[in-house]
Motif scaffolding. Structure first.
Motif, PDB file in Angstrom:
ATOM      1  N   PHE A   1       0.863  -1.178   0.000  1.00 29.29           N
ATOM      2  CA  PHE A   1       0.000   0.000   0.000  1.00 29.29           C
ATOM      3  C   PHE A   1       0.900   1.229   0.000  1.00 29.29           C
ATOM      4  N   VAL A   2       0.549   2.237  -0.792  1.00 28.37           N
ATOM      5  CA  VAL A   2       1.373   3.444  -0.835  1.00 28.37           C
ATOM      6  C   VAL A   2       0.517   4.636  -1.235  1.00 28.37           C
ATOM      7  N   GLY A   3       0.830   5.802  -0.665  1.00 21.83           N
ATOM      8  CA  GLY A   3       0.171   7.036  -1.060  1.00 21.83           C
ATOM      9  C   GLY A   3       0.809   7.584  -2.323  1.00 21.83           C
ATOM     10  N   ALA A   4      -0.007   8.055  -3.249  1.00 29.40           N
ATOM     11  CA  ALA A   4       0.504   8.550  -4.531  1.00 29.40           C
ATOM     12  C   ALA A   4       1.459   9.722  -4.360  1.00 29.40           C
ATOM     13  N   ASP A   5       1.264  10.517  -3.292  1.00 28.55           N
ATOM     14  CA  ASP A   5       2.088  11.699  -3.066  1.00 28.55           C
ATOM     15  C   ASP A   5       3.011  11.554  -1.862  1.00 28.55           C
ATOM     16  N   ASP A   6       3.336  10.319  -1.519  1.00 29.25           N
ATOM     17  CA  ASP A   6       4.236  10.077  -0.388  1.00 29.25           C
ATOM     18  C   ASP A   6       5.627  10.610  -0.726  1.00 29.25           C
ATOM     19  N   PRO A   7       6.153  11.558   0.063  1.00 29.73           N
ATOM     20  CA  PRO A   7       7.471  12.113  -0.250  1.00 29.73           C
ATOM     21  C   PRO A   7       8.623  11.187   0.097  1.00 29.73           C
ATOM     22  N   ARG A   8       8.346  10.096   0.782  1.00 25.85           N
ATOM     23  CA  ARG A   8       9.411   9.194   1.218  1.00 25.85           C
ATOM     24  C   ARG A   8       9.402   7.852   0.507  1.00 25.85           C
ATOM     25  N   VAL A   9       8.411   7.610  -0.334  1.00 21.18           N
ATOM     26  CA  VAL A   9       8.320   6.328  -1.054  1.00 21.18           C
ATOM     27  C   VAL A   9       7.816   6.586  -2.464  1.00 21.18           C
ATOM     28  N   THR A  10       8.604   6.248  -3.464  1.00 24.64           N
ATOM     29  CA  THR A  10       8.121   6.334  -4.840  1.00 24.64           C
ATOM     30  C   THR A  10       7.337   5.068  -5.177  1.00 24.64           C
ATOM     31  N   LEU A  11       6.546   5.135  -6.223  1.00 25.31           N
ATOM     32  CA  LEU A  11       5.792   3.951  -6.643  1.00 25.31           C
ATOM     33  C   LEU A  11       6.734   2.824  -7.048  1.00 25.31           C
ATOM     34  N   ASP A  12       7.849   3.181  -7.671  1.00 22.84           N
ATOM     35  CA  ASP A  12       8.838   2.182  -8.064  1.00 22.84           C
ATOM     36  C   ASP A  12       9.442   1.499  -6.841  1.00 22.84           C
ATOM     37  N   GLU A  13       9.717   2.276  -5.797  1.00 22.03           N
ATOM     38  CA  GLU A  13      10.281   1.705  -4.566  1.00 22.03           C
ATOM     39  C   GLU A  13       9.279   0.803  -3.865  1.00 22.03           C
ATOM     40  N   ALA A  14       8.012   1.159  -3.923  1.00 24.54           N
ATOM     41  CA  ALA A  14       6.981   0.314  -3.310  1.00 24.54           C
ATOM     42  C   ALA A  14       6.783  -0.968  -4.109  1.00 24.54           C
ATOM     43  N   GLU A  15       6.820  -0.849  -5.429  1.00 23.11           N
ATOM     44  CA  GLU A  15       6.617  -2.028  -6.269  1.00 23.11           C
ATOM     45  C   GLU A  15       7.769  -3.021  -6.142  1.00 23.11           C
ATOM     46  N   ALA A  16       8.910  -2.557  -5.655  1.00 22.23           N
ATOM     47  CA  ALA A  16      10.061  -3.446  -5.494  1.00 22.23           C
ATOM     48  C   ALA A  16       9.838  -4.504  -4.415  1.00 22.23           C
ATOM     49  N   TRP A  17       8.765  -4.389  -3.629  1.00 23.02           N
ATOM     50  CA  TRP A  17       8.417  -5.473  -2.699  1.00 23.02           C
ATOM     51  C   TRP A  17       8.179  -6.776  -3.458  1.00 23.02           C
ATOM     52  N   ASP A  18       7.874  -6.666  -4.734  1.00 22.18           N
ATOM     53  CA  ASP A  18       7.664  -7.858  -5.568  1.00 22.18           C
ATOM     54  C   ASP A  18       8.878  -8.778  -5.546  1.00 22.18           C
ATOM     55  N   ARG A  19      10.057  -8.208  -5.329  1.00 23.12           N
ATOM     56  CA  ARG A  19      11.290  -8.992  -5.325  1.00 23.12           C
ATOM     57  C   ARG A  19      11.471  -9.784  -4.036  1.00 23.12           C
ATOM     58  N   HIS A  20      10.598  -9.559  -3.060  1.00 22.02           N
ATOM     59  CA  HIS A  20      10.772 -10.193  -1.755  1.00 22.02           C
ATOM     60  C   HIS A  20       9.726 -11.266  -1.474  1.00 22.02           C
ATOM     61  N   THR A  21       9.069 -11.748  -2.520  1.00 17.33           N
ATOM     62  CA  THR A  21       8.122 -12.842  -2.361  1.00 17.33           C
ATOM     63  C   THR A  21       8.174 -13.747  -3.585  1.00 17.33           C
ATOM     64  N   ASP A  22       7.959 -15.013  -3.363  1.00 22.63           N
ATOM     65  CA  ASP A  22       7.812 -15.955  -4.479  1.00 22.63           C
ATOM     66  C   ASP A  22       6.395 -16.527  -4.499  1.00 22.63           C
ATOM     67  N   ALA A  23       5.457 -15.793  -3.853  1.00 19.43           N
ATOM     68  CA  ALA A  23       4.088 -16.301  -3.733  1.00 19.43           C
ATOM     69  C   ALA A  23       3.050 -15.307  -4.243  1.00 19.43           C
ATOM     70  N   GLY A  24       3.446 -14.300  -4.985  1.00 17.23           N
ATOM     71  CA  GLY A  24       2.481 -13.369  -5.553  1.00 17.23           C
ATOM     72  C   GLY A  24       2.541 -11.989  -4.935  1.00 17.23           C
ATOM     73  N   PHE A  25       2.215 -10.988  -5.721  1.00 18.73           N
ATOM     74  CA  PHE A  25       2.341  -9.601  -5.287  1.00 18.73           C
ATOM     75  C   PHE A  25       1.202  -8.764  -5.848  1.00 18.73           C
ATOM     76  N   ARG A  26       0.732  -7.846  -5.035  1.00 19.78           N
ATOM     77  CA  ARG A  26      -0.259  -6.866  -5.473  1.00 19.78           C
ATOM     78  C   ARG A  26       0.128  -5.512  -4.887  1.00 19.78           C
ATOM     79  N   MET A  27      -0.204  -4.446  -5.616  1.00 23.43           N
ATOM     80  CA  MET A  27       0.093  -3.094  -5.147  1.00 23.43           C
ATOM     81  C   MET A  27      -1.154  -2.237  -5.262  1.00 23.43           C
ATOM     82  N   ARG A  28      -1.400  -1.441  -4.228  1.00 19.36           N
ATOM     83  CA  ARG A  28      -2.561  -0.546  -4.196  1.00 19.36           C
ATOM     84  C   ARG A  28      -2.066   0.866  -3.925  1.00 19.36           C
TER      85      ARG A  28
END
Length: 235
Positions: A173-200
């Motif tokens: 989960f990430v806020g579109a205007d979060d000054p501390r997390v870009t969407l790319d940085e949030a989507e990188a959680w995909d690299r930390h699971t081998d069981a599926g990923f979703r982003m909101r």
């Protein structure tokens, strides 16, 4: 669902979420040392040691098959506790919901914990975080600033030894205007699971969840309802 607070936060920050999800979801929240009912315990400024202590304590109280939800620093702490649970208990948790935090593999060089009191207060107020208004009061500063500085030190010095992967699905989960997390940085959680990923992605900033409580609750219900479904990224 087991909740992990943000830097400077405490278990009570999830009271509203517990009320909103009741009775379908039982919400538990961890309490970090050095605040509220653990006020007299020493603060822990290392994410690994904090996760070790929380996992050891949770072994006695952990309900069956809880999903983990962590916001900001809490997302990293939840990830580390989930790693310990999977490694030592032999089974993964149903789902990790990582909110308002970049993936462990995406690092930044930050030193907020080394700023002056005024600089630290400015950071918290920019994010509209814990006690941001209270920090205008001198007595409140003496109470909360050491806790906030400690937590910033813990998260800013966090360095996972290698890229670690969970065997449970991860939802970011990430806020579109979060000054501390870009969407790319949030989507990188995909690299930390081998069981599926979703982003909101939510409208709002770092604390989108208090800006958009109804949307947050709806998305949490959806994530928890699909805890066993392998998912790919959706924005």
């Amino acid at each position: 669902m087991l909740c992990f607070p943000h830097a400077g936060g405490s278990a009570s920050s999830f009271y509203w979420l517990s009320s909103a999800l009741r009775p379908d979801v039982e919400v538990w929240a961890v309490q970090y040392p050095g605040r509220q009912d653990r006020l007299r315990e020493p603060l822990v400024d290392d994410i690994g040691r904090l996760a070790d202590g929380l996992f050891a304590a949770l072994l006695e109280y952990l309900p069956p098959a809880p999903a983990f939800f962590g916001h900001s620093m809490g997302a990293t702490v939840a990830f580390e506790v989930a790693l310990r649970a999977e490694r030592r208990l032999g089974t993964p948790i149903p789902r990790l919901i990582a909110s308002g935090r970049r993936a462990p593999s995406r690092r930044r060089d930050e030193n907020v914990h080394r700023r002056s009191d005024e600089g630290l207060i400015a950071e918290v107020q920019e994010l509209s975080g814990t006690h941001s208004e209270l920090l205008n009061d001198e007595e409140a500063r003496r109470t909360y600033l050491p806790v906030i500085r400690n937590d910033y030190r813990a998260i800013e010095t966090y360095a996972p030894p290698r890229e670690q992967t969970l065997s449970c699905p991860i939802t970011a989960f990430v806020g579109a205007d979060d000054p501390r997390v870009t969407l790319d940085e949030a989507e990188a959680w995909d690299r930390h699971t081998d069981a599926g990923f979703r982003m909101r992605v939510f409208p709002g900033g770092h604390f989108y969840l208090t800006e958009r409580p109804a949307e947050t609750v709806t998305s949490l219900r959806e994530a928890l309802g699909s805890a066993t479904s392998p998912l790919r990224s959706e924005i």
